[in-house]
Design a protein around this motif. Structure first.
Motif, PDB file in Angstrom:
ATOM      1  N   TYR A  39     -15.850  34.493  49.740  1.00  0.00           N
ATOM      2  CA  TYR A  39     -14.880  34.014  48.660  1.00  0.00           C
ATOM      3  C   TYR A  39     -15.730  33.787  47.592  1.00  0.00           C
ATOM      4  O   TYR A  39     -16.926  32.933  47.639  1.00  0.00           O
ATOM      5  CB  TYR A  39     -14.482  32.431  49.150  1.00  0.00           C
ATOM      6  N   MET A  41     -16.653  31.894  44.015  1.00  0.00           N
ATOM      7  CA  MET A  41     -16.328  31.008  43.235  1.00  0.00           C
ATOM      8  C   MET A  41     -17.467  30.694  42.146  1.00  0.00           C
ATOM      9  O   MET A  41     -18.587  30.845  42.332  1.00  0.00           O
ATOM     10  CB  MET A  41     -16.125  29.605  43.949  1.00  0.00           C
ATOM     11  N   TRP A  73     -10.636  26.227  45.742  1.00  0.00           N
ATOM     12  CA  TRP A  73     -10.153  27.547  45.218  1.00  0.00           C
ATOM     13  C   TRP A  73      -9.472  27.830  44.053  1.00  0.00           C
ATOM     14  O   TRP A  73      -9.464  28.402  43.066  1.00  0.00           O
ATOM     15  CB  TRP A  73      -9.405  28.439  46.410  1.00  0.00           C
ATOM     16  N   GLU A  76     -11.799  26.975  40.954  1.00  0.00           N
ATOM     17  CA  GLU A  76     -13.007  27.852  40.725  1.00  0.00           C
ATOM     18  C   GLU A  76     -13.136  29.230  41.344  1.00  0.00           C
ATOM     19  O   GLU A  76     -13.980  29.726  41.284  1.00  0.00           O
ATOM     20  CB  GLU A  76     -14.139  27.221  41.343  1.00  0.00           C
ATOM     21  N   GLY A  77     -12.067  29.575  42.134  1.00  0.00           N
ATOM     22  CA  GLY A  77     -11.968  31.017  42.744  1.00  0.00           C
ATOM     23  C   GLY A  77     -11.829  31.995  41.871  1.00  0.00           C
ATOM     24  O   GLY A  77     -11.244  31.988  40.871  1.00  0.00           O
TER      25      GLY A  77
END
Length: 82
Positions: A39, A41, A73, A76-77
């Motif tokens: 992920y 970010m 998420w 900031e994703g």
């Protein structure tokens, strides 16, 4: 003076483009993935710099940093890899 109007119009159009892009719907939580899914970010800029950086880690790696991917998420994703 007649050249100023097209330049002003272009400047206003360019300034409004990021606003239009932010109207996209953001998911409430991070997308599901496997244990190997990374992920990406945004993280806070280092002291003395205004440049944000992006880190791509697995859920376990984010958790070791004290970050709940599902909570952070939506704000900031950036993207999901894998």
């Amino acid at each position: 003076m007649h050249i100023t109007r097209p330049i002003l119009a272009f400047a206003l159009l360019a300034a409004s483009a990021p606003l239009a892009a932010t109207n996209e719907a953001r998911p409430a939580t991070a997308p599901a993935g496997s244990a190997d899914t990374r992920y990406c970010m945004r993280i806070a800029a280092v002291t003395g710099s205004r440049i944000e950086s992006v880190r791509c880690w697995t859920r376990a790696e984010w958790e070791r940093q004290g970050v709940d991917v599902d909570v952070d998420w939506p704000h900031e994703g950036v993207k999901v890899i894998g």
